[in-house]
Motif scaffolding. Structure first.
Motif, PDB file in Angstrom:
ATOM      1  N   LEU A  16      35.920  37.800  29.383  1.00  0.00           N
ATOM      2  CA  LEU A  16      37.003  37.348  30.256  1.00  0.00           C
ATOM      3  C   LEU A  16      37.502  38.502  31.114  1.00  0.00           C
ATOM      4  N   CYS A  17      37.688  39.672  30.534  1.00  0.00           N
ATOM      5  CA  CYS A  17      38.152  40.833  31.299  1.00  0.00           C
ATOM      6  C   CYS A  17      37.164  41.193  32.408  1.00  0.00           C
ATOM      7  N   LEU A  18      35.870  41.137  32.107  1.00  0.00           N
ATOM      8  CA  LEU A  18      34.860  41.417  33.139  1.00  0.00           C
ATOM      9  C   LEU A  18      34.895  40.370  34.253  1.00  0.00           C
ATOM     10  N   VAL A  19      35.006  39.107  33.873  1.00  0.00           N
ATOM     11  CA  VAL A  19      35.068  38.035  34.871  1.00  0.00           C
ATOM     12  C   VAL A  19      36.279  38.232  35.779  1.00  0.00           C
ATOM     13  N   LEU A  20      37.418  38.516  35.184  1.00  0.00           N
ATOM     14  CA  LEU A  20      38.633  38.704  35.975  1.00  0.00           C
ATOM     15  C   LEU A  20      38.527  39.927  36.893  1.00  0.00           C
ATOM     16  N   SER A  21      37.860  40.972  36.424  1.00  0.00           N
ATOM     17  CA  SER A  21      37.712  42.167  37.259  1.00  0.00           C
ATOM     18  C   SER A  21      36.767  41.927  38.438  1.00  0.00           C
ATOM     19  N   MET A  22      35.889  40.944  38.306  1.00  0.00           N
ATOM     20  CA  MET A  22      34.912  40.635  39.359  1.00  0.00           C
ATOM     21  C   MET A  22      35.393  39.540  40.311  1.00  0.00           C
ATOM     22  N   THR A  23      36.468  38.867  39.971  1.00  0.00           N
ATOM     23  CA  THR A  23      36.909  37.707  40.735  1.00  0.00           C
ATOM     24  C   THR A  23      37.957  38.104  41.762  1.00  0.00           C
ATOM     25  N   ARG A  24      37.665  37.794  43.017  1.00  0.00           N
ATOM     26  CA  ARG A  24      38.624  38.074  44.092  1.00  0.00           C
ATOM     27  C   ARG A  24      39.534  36.870  44.253  1.00  0.00           C
ATOM     28  N   PRO A  25      40.823  37.052  44.031  1.00  0.00           N
ATOM     29  CA  PRO A  25      41.741  35.926  44.218  1.00  0.00           C
ATOM     30  C   PRO A  25      41.752  35.492  45.681  1.00  0.00           C
ATOM     31  N   ARG A  26      41.736  34.193  45.899  1.00  0.00           N
ATOM     32  CA  ARG A  26      41.805  33.683  47.267  1.00  0.00           C
ATOM     33  C   ARG A  26      42.432  32.307  47.273  1.00  0.00           C
ATOM     34  N   THR A  31      41.368  31.993  55.600  1.00  0.00           N
ATOM     35  CA  THR A  31      40.699  32.116  56.890  1.00  0.00           C
ATOM     36  C   THR A  31      39.894  33.412  56.927  1.00  0.00           C
ATOM     37  N   GLU A  32      39.078  33.568  57.951  1.00  0.00           N
ATOM     38  CA  GLU A  32      38.337  34.820  58.130  1.00  0.00           C
ATOM     39  C   GLU A  32      39.308  35.984  58.312  1.00  0.00           C
ATOM     40  N   GLU A  33      40.416  35.742  59.003  1.00  0.00           N
ATOM     41  CA  GLU A  33      41.423  36.787  59.194  1.00  0.00           C
ATOM     42  C   GLU A  33      42.052  37.193  57.852  1.00  0.00           C
ATOM     43  N   ASP A  34      42.335  36.200  57.018  1.00  0.00           N
ATOM     44  CA  ASP A  34      42.867  36.493  55.681  1.00  0.00           C
ATOM     45  C   ASP A  34      41.881  37.347  54.892  1.00  0.00           C
ATOM     46  N   LYS A  35      40.614  36.969  54.988  1.00  0.00           N
ATOM     47  CA  LYS A  35      39.566  37.675  54.248  1.00  0.00           C
ATOM     48  C   LYS A  35      39.464  39.130  54.694  1.00  0.00           C
ATOM     49  N   LYS A  36      39.657  39.385  55.992  1.00  0.00           N
ATOM     50  CA  LYS A  36      39.592  40.763  56.506  1.00  0.00           C
ATOM     51  C   LYS A  36      40.666  41.639  55.879  1.00  0.00           C
ATOM     52  N   ILE A  37      41.749  41.020  55.439  1.00  0.00           N
ATOM     53  CA  ILE A  37      42.854  41.761  54.813  1.00  0.00           C
ATOM     54  C   ILE A  37      42.668  41.880  53.302  1.00  0.00           C
ATOM     55  N   THR A  38      42.334  40.770  52.647  1.00  0.00           N
ATOM     56  CA  THR A  38      42.291  40.763  51.187  1.00  0.00           C
ATOM     57  C   THR A  38      41.019  41.371  50.593  1.00  0.00           C
ATOM     58  N   LYS A  39      39.883  41.174  51.251  1.00  0.00           N
ATOM     59  CA  LYS A  39      38.630  41.641  50.664  1.00  0.00           C
ATOM     60  C   LYS A  39      38.546  43.167  50.551  1.00  0.00           C
ATOM     61  N   PRO A  40      38.950  43.935  51.570  1.00  0.00           N
ATOM     62  CA  PRO A  40      38.931  45.401  51.386  1.00  0.00           C
ATOM     63  C   PRO A  40      39.815  45.869  50.234  1.00  0.00           C
ATOM     64  N   LYS A  41      40.959  45.234  50.041  1.00  0.00           N
ATOM     65  CA  LYS A  41      41.831  45.601  48.914  1.00  0.00           C
ATOM     66  C   LYS A  41      41.113  45.360  47.593  1.00  0.00           C
ATOM     67  N   TYR A  42      40.446  44.211  47.496  1.00  0.00           N
ATOM     68  CA  TYR A  42      39.694  43.868  46.294  1.00  0.00           C
ATOM     69  C   TYR A  42      38.566  44.878  46.058  1.00  0.00           C
ATOM     70  N   LYS A  48      37.556  51.609  41.810  1.00  0.00           N
ATOM     71  CA  LYS A  48      38.337  52.335  40.807  1.00  0.00           C
ATOM     72  C   LYS A  48      38.140  51.778  39.404  1.00  0.00           C
ATOM     73  N   ASN A  49      37.393  50.679  39.284  1.00  0.00           N
ATOM     74  CA  ASN A  49      37.238  50.014  38.003  1.00  0.00           C
ATOM     75  C   ASN A  49      36.201  50.717  37.131  1.00  0.00           C
ATOM     76  N   ASP A  50      36.028  50.233  35.928  1.00  0.00           N
ATOM     77  CA  ASP A  50      35.100  50.859  34.992  1.00  0.00           C
ATOM     78  C   ASP A  50      33.642  50.657  35.418  1.00  0.00           C
ATOM     79  N   LYS A  51      32.766  51.427  34.794  1.00  0.00           N
ATOM     80  CA  LYS A  51      31.351  51.436  35.175  1.00  0.00           C
ATOM     81  C   LYS A  51      30.697  50.060  35.009  1.00  0.00           C
ATOM     82  N   PHE A  91      32.223  49.905  51.532  1.00  0.00           N
ATOM     83  CA  PHE A  91      32.502  49.573  50.131  1.00  0.00           C
ATOM     84  C   PHE A  91      31.254  49.362  49.284  1.00  0.00           C
ATOM     85  N   TYR A  92      30.323  48.521  49.736  1.00  0.00           N
ATOM     86  CA  TYR A  92      29.172  48.174  48.898  1.00  0.00           C
ATOM     87  C   TYR A  92      28.331  49.395  48.559  1.00  0.00           C
ATOM     88  N   ILE A  93      28.038  50.216  49.566  1.00  0.00           N
ATOM     89  CA  ILE A  93      27.219  51.399  49.306  1.00  0.00           C
ATOM     90  C   ILE A  93      27.943  52.366  48.374  1.00  0.00           C
TER      91      ILE A  93
END
Length: 115
Positions: A16-26, A31-42, A48-51, A91-93
């Motif tokens: 559950l902890c792993l699932v929650l750490s991988m899940t981006r709240p939305r 909208t695409e504009e919302d995603k431009k704001i929230t996704k970089p934060k996620y 910063k998360n564990d390995k 981010f991905y790289i």
């Protein structure tokens, strides 16, 4: 779709902890504009998360990036490619480099192909 309680009951608290750490709240009407704001934060949070989380995210990212090169040039989703490329570089790289250099190298190679 499973609830958090169902995931914990079936697979345990660690999963559950792993699932929650991988899940981006939305929100449902994101909208695409919302995603431009929230996704970089996620994605900054993932860095910063564990390995284990970064490794799972790298596998997810690599799977997604591999599919980009097969999107037809005239497909409507191609409009998202510049955003995806920006997310990959910023981010991905770095996420991949933190856990698997070969995955990071493959992401970079695919980015060159889709330009």
């Amino acid at each position: 779709k499973m609830t958090e309680q169902e995931i914990q009951n079936h697979f345990g608290k660690n999963t559950l902890c792993l699932v929650l750490s991988m899940t981006r709240p939305r929100s449902e009407n994101e909208t695409e504009e919302d995603k431009k704001i929230t996704k970089p934060k996620y994605l900054k949070k993932i860095l910063k998360n564990d390995k284990r989380t970064r490794l799972m995210k790298t596998a997810d990212i690599l799977d997604n990036v591999r599919s980009w090169q097969y999107i037809p040039k005239n497909h409507p989703v191609r409009i998202k490619v510049p955003r995806w490329q920006n997310e990959a570089k910023n981010f991905y790289i770095p996420i991949a480099e933190s856990v698997n250099i070969r995955a990071a190298k493959e992401i970079k190679e695919i980015l060159k192909k889709i330009n």
